[in-house]
Design an enzyme around this catalytic site. Structure first.
Site, PDB file in Angstrom:
ATOM      1  N   GLU A  75       0.880  -1.230  -0.170  1.00  0.00           N
ATOM      2  CA  GLU A  75       0.069  -0.075  -0.016  1.00  0.00           C
ATOM      3  C   GLU A  75       0.896   1.248  -0.152  1.00  0.00           C
ATOM      4  OE1 GLU A  75      -2.141  -2.981   2.840  1.00  0.00           O
ATOM      5  OE2 GLU A  75      -0.218  -2.579   2.185  1.00  0.00           O
ATOM      6  N   ALA A 181      12.919 -37.067  -6.647  1.00  0.00           N
ATOM      7  CA  ALA A 181      13.394 -37.346  -8.044  1.00  0.00           C
ATOM      8  C   ALA A 181      13.440 -38.875  -8.120  1.00  0.00           C
ATOM      9  CB  ALA A 181      14.469 -36.744  -8.598  1.00  0.00           C
ATOM     10  N   ARG A 211      13.218 -23.736  -4.783  1.00  0.00           N
ATOM     11  CA  ARG A 211      14.142 -23.408  -3.556  1.00  0.00           C
ATOM     12  C   ARG A 211      14.066 -21.730  -3.180  1.00  0.00           C
ATOM     13  NH1 ARG A 211      20.034 -26.305  -3.851  1.00  0.00           N
ATOM     14  NH2 ARG A 211      19.238 -28.365  -3.509  1.00  0.00           N
ATOM     15  N   THR A 223      22.053 -37.051   4.171  1.00  0.00           N
ATOM     16  CA  THR A 223      22.036 -36.427   2.480  1.00  0.00           C
ATOM     17  C   THR A 223      23.034 -35.388   2.498  1.00  0.00           C
ATOM     18  OG1 THR A 223      19.629 -36.820   2.562  1.00  0.00           O
ATOM     19  CG2 THR A 223      20.511 -35.148   1.146  1.00  0.00           C
ATOM     20  N   ASP A 227      26.101 -36.309  -0.548  1.00  0.00           N
ATOM     21  CA  ASP A 227      25.962 -35.541  -1.858  1.00  0.00           C
ATOM     22  C   ASP A 227      26.985 -34.230  -1.742  1.00  0.00           C
ATOM     23  OD1 ASP A 227      24.137 -37.387  -2.570  1.00  0.00           O
ATOM     24  OD2 ASP A 227      22.326 -36.349  -2.241  1.00  0.00           O
ATOM     25  N   GLU A 375      14.254 -31.773   0.827  1.00  0.00           N
ATOM     26  CA  GLU A 375      15.113 -32.459  -0.039  1.00  0.00           C
ATOM     27  C   GLU A 375      15.882 -33.464   0.796  1.00  0.00           C
ATOM     28  OE1 GLU A 375      17.325 -30.569  -3.054  1.00  0.00           O
ATOM     29  OE2 GLU A 375      15.813 -29.015  -3.119  1.00  0.00           O
ATOM     30  N   LEU A 380      13.425 -39.827   6.044  1.00  0.00           N
ATOM     31  CA  LEU A 380      12.872 -38.657   6.480  1.00  0.00           C
ATOM     32  C   LEU A 380      11.370 -38.479   5.584  1.00  0.00           C
ATOM     33  CD1 LEU A 380      12.489 -36.005   7.909  1.00  0.00           C
ATOM     34  CD2 LEU A 380      13.805 -34.951   6.319  1.00  0.00           C
TER      35      LEU A 380
END
Length: 444
Positions: A75, A181, A211, A223, A227, A375, A380
């Site tokens: 506004e 995936a 993301r 994870t 990775d 992810e 989980l």
């Protein structure tokens, strides 16, 4: 103005909602306000996305949207735009806004008071603010000043702008999107854990867009370590959405475009990592074995479970602040500051000695997290689904087969009857590059 009770405010809102009528012209201007609100979807967290249009005699005088927390609301941007336009007189104008104007002093003054001061004649509101600090109070301020108020125009579209903010205000937990995936046979990694890359570059770019819109990204230490995941937003991988990311302040007098040296303008979601056994301590930013997670800018929350739940927190963390950056925490969690960007939060364990996920969600809501992007691996994913904490599931399905020895989508308790099988409803199926993006909602 005498302060109205919650019952009086609810009755006021109900009456206005049931009696408000709208024209095709009203719809046109509110659609513009909704489109404006969407322009802030990458940057407004933890605040809601809001758009505003000021109209008089069939002409748009000014428009705006909320860009960042701590900066002017939609506004105010619209009023400023109208004030700077030639021959623009806001007095007597109609204001179309996607969310009820705020009524309290936070990091910015109340917008309801700004509209009263500008002497607009009418305010058309798509939806009432679910924030209990507002929730009808902004409307009451406008009406007390003699301003006509109509409520409910395109309310479904307005709700869709801010599902996480609405859920946090109403249920004190974030909106959870679980991303996975998988191959055509529903496998997420080979037996040895290898998973790069199941999907193609277009799908991975699409993930970056999700993301970038999230308040926080949730993963696990397993994870991250497997990775060496960064869990950050990479502007170079946003694809066509780069054009929609407001790297310049559209309301600033001078604009600075993005360059290689100022990509820090990209807002990084909070990275939340479940580290139940404190394995990441040996991979911290100060360690020679530091992971990429710690090399990227942005706030990191490491979560571990206490041995004895709440009692362990209350008795064994003397001196730990229970209020970090102005956010009050629930007694069932405690935050330990490791450095300026990395914090560790202790949360009680559930009956299986795992981090209590329901308590986790409550704690993340107390950290002002609206939208949580997940992810992580099958364990989980299954735990979140079994605790009914997933609001939307997004699966990128690749045209590949990985075999029955590969890892599955979600670890679930043994099912013995088809009536026990979790059910979903598809809301969208879109081809992204060579892959399919399937969006579905659980039917709890």
């Amino acid at each position: 103005m005498p302060k109205k009770s919650r019952t009086e405010l609810d009755q006021l809102v109900a009456t206005l909602t049931s009696t408000s009528q709208f024209t095709d012209t009203d719809v046109q201007y509110m659609q513009r306000a909704i489109a404006l609100a969407q322009q802030g979807r990458f940057t407004t967290a933890p605040n809601p996305n809001v758009g505003c249009v000021l109209v008089k005699a069939g002409q748009i005088l000014g428009e705006g949207f909320h860009l960042r927390a701590g900066e002017p609301h939609a506004e105010v941007h619209a009023l400023n735009a109208a004030a700077s336009a030639a021959d623009s007189e806001v007095q007597g104008a109609t204001c179309y806004v996607t969310l009820e104007p705020c009524s309290h002093y936070g990091r910015t003054p109340p917008c309801a008071a700004a509209l009263v001061k500008a002497q607009v004649s009418e305010v058309v509101i798509a939806m009432v603010d679910p924030n209990p600090k507002v929730a009808g109070n902004g409307i009451a301020i406008l009406i007390a000043a003699g301003i006509k108020v109509r409520i409910g125009l395109l309310s479904d579209q307005a709700h869709a702008l801010n599902p996480g903010f609405i859920l946090r205000m109403r249920e004190q937990r974030p909106f959870v999107r679980l991303k996975m995936a998988a191959s055509l046979d529903g496998r997420t990694a080979l037996k040895n854990g290898e998973s790069k890359w199941i999907t193609g570059p277009a799908a991975r770019s699409d993930v970056q867009v999700y993301r970038a819109q999230a308040n926080a990204i949730l993963s696990t230490a397993s994870t991250v370590m497997m990775d060496d995941a960064s869990l950050n937003v990479r502007y170079s991988e946003l694809g066509a959405s780069q054009a929609d990311y407001p790297l310049e302040n559209p309301f600033a007098k001078s604009k600075q475009p993005l360059t290689q040296s100022n990509q820090s303008q990209v807002r990084q979601p909070i990275r939340v990592v479940l580290d139940n056994h404190r394995r990441l301590d040996t991979h911290s930013a100060s360690s020679a074995s530091a992971l990429k997670l710690f090399a990227q800018p942005g706030k990191i929350l490491l979560i571990n479970g206490t041995e004895d739940g709440v009692d362990a927190i209350e008795n064994n963390v003397d001196g730990i602040a229970n209020n970090v950056n102005g956010v009050a925490h629930d007694p069932a969690s405690a935050t330990i500051m490791m450095d300026e960007s990395v914090s560790r939060i202790e949360i009680g364990r559930d009956s299986h000695h795992n981090i209590d996920l329901n308590q986790l969600m409550k704690t993340l809501a107390q950290q002002d997290i609206n939208d949580l992007w997940v992810e992580a691996g099958a364990t989980l994913a299954g735990a979140l689904l079994e605790n009914k904490l997933v609001d939307e599931i997004i699966i990128y399905l690749a045209p590949k087969l990985m075999g029955d020895s590969a890892r599955g989508l979600a670890v679930l308790s043994e099912l013995t009857d088809m009536a026990q099988v979790p059910q979903f409803s598809f809301t969208d199926i879109t081809q992204v590059g060579d892959d399919l993006r399937i969006t579905a909602k659980p039917e709890y």
